[in-house]
Design an enzyme around this catalytic site. Sequence first.
Site, short mmCIF file in Angstrom:
data_model
loop_
_atom_site.label_atom_id
_atom_site.label_comp_id
_atom_site.label_asym_id
_atom_site.label_seq_id
_atom_site.Cartn_x
_atom_site.Cartn_y
_atom_site.Cartn_z
N VAL A 64 0.82 -1.22 0.00
CA VAL A 64 0.00 0.00 0.00
C VAL A 64 0.85 1.26 0.00
CG1 VAL A 64 -1.95 -1.15 1.12
CG2 VAL A 64 -0.25 0.06 2.53
N ASN A 90 -6.76 -0.53 6.53
CA ASN A 90 -6.40 -1.10 7.82
C ASN A 90 -4.91 -1.41 7.96
OD1 ASN A 90 -7.09 -2.83 10.37
ND2 ASN A 90 -6.01 -4.25 9.02
N SER A 142 -6.33 6.24 15.47
CA SER A 142 -5.89 5.67 16.74
C SER A 142 -5.93 6.71 17.85
CB SER A 142 -4.45 5.14 16.60
OG SER A 142 -3.91 4.76 17.86
N TYR A 155 3.71 7.21 14.43
CA TYR A 155 2.40 6.56 14.34
C TYR A 155 1.27 7.54 14.64
CZ TYR A 155 -1.16 2.99 15.56
OH TYR A 155 -2.29 2.22 15.65
N GLY A 156 1.45 8.34 15.71
CA GLY A 156 0.41 9.30 16.09
C GLY A 156 0.20 10.36 15.03
N LYS A 159 -1.68 8.80 12.15
CA LYS A 159 -3.07 8.49 12.48
C LYS A 159 -3.93 9.75 12.59
CE LYS A 159 -3.09 3.99 12.66
NZ LYS A 159 -3.78 3.26 11.58
N ALA A 188 -6.24 -6.27 20.45
CA ALA A 188 -5.01 -7.04 20.51
C ALA A 188 -4.72 -7.58 19.12
CB ALA A 188 -5.15 -8.18 21.51
#
Length: 291
Positions: A64, A90, A142, A155-156, A159, A188
Amino acid sequence: MSLQFDNQVAVVTGAGGGLGRCHALELGRRGAKVVVNDLGDSAERVASEIRDTGGEAIASTANVARFADCEAMVTAAVDQWGRIDVLINNAGILRDKSFGKMDMSDWAAVVDVHLNGSAYCSRAVWNVMKDQGYGRILMTTSSSGIYGNFGQANYGAAKMGLIGLMNTLVIEGAKSGIRVNCLSPTAATAMTEGVLSDDIMAALAPEHVTPAAIYLVSQNAPNRCIMYAGAGCYGVVRISESQGVRLAGTDQTAESLAMQFADIADMTDADHFEIGSDHVLKVIATGDGAG
């Protein structure tokens, strides 16, 4: 009320395991023809699971983070089934480290998969959905993006960027029957192994998140919704702003702002806007730029 996807085609990225696998299997169970995307052999295994239960599915190993791969994946789906109705973005990776120790290659890798990957896949399906006058796109955001989390600056940032992407695609897709939402899961998955305890991992099964994903890509889905889901808890996050304080020209100083910050930050009767220009109009109407 039953949410069915008969005669619809759905693309789920990162669907070789965890949340993506759950989403893909449930879409297949509800009648969708599913493109199961992931790297390696896992995509074919999940596609086989769907076919073994009477559904239709094909596997895609598209990366992707490469737009050409995303275009090829969409072309294969359209060649196979003639349309694409649902895209669930996702796919994701983690490269956790505190910001001062983070290698910028780890920053780029995470942003490429989460933010760019979602943009690439959304762009690849966009004109297909526009031409058919229908589409549902789901971004996976997230709490690390909405609220922050130690060691996850890359990551933050990615997101939270997906929320901004959603906000604009909602506006641009409105006339074409395209609805775009965000899902903030607590689950999880392979990405949380070694991070969460075994007991918490067991309590946060991905199956508790998938109902939210299914609803957010259904025919009667909302639009511009940020829904959080996990452990059977479902809710909505909204971005709001205070009413603000009007300062006359001579009072527009840093010192005045410091003295009145409590009033400036008061969230009583907070505003919530659906388009950036409405915020601009509020500022013009409330402010005193001319002094």
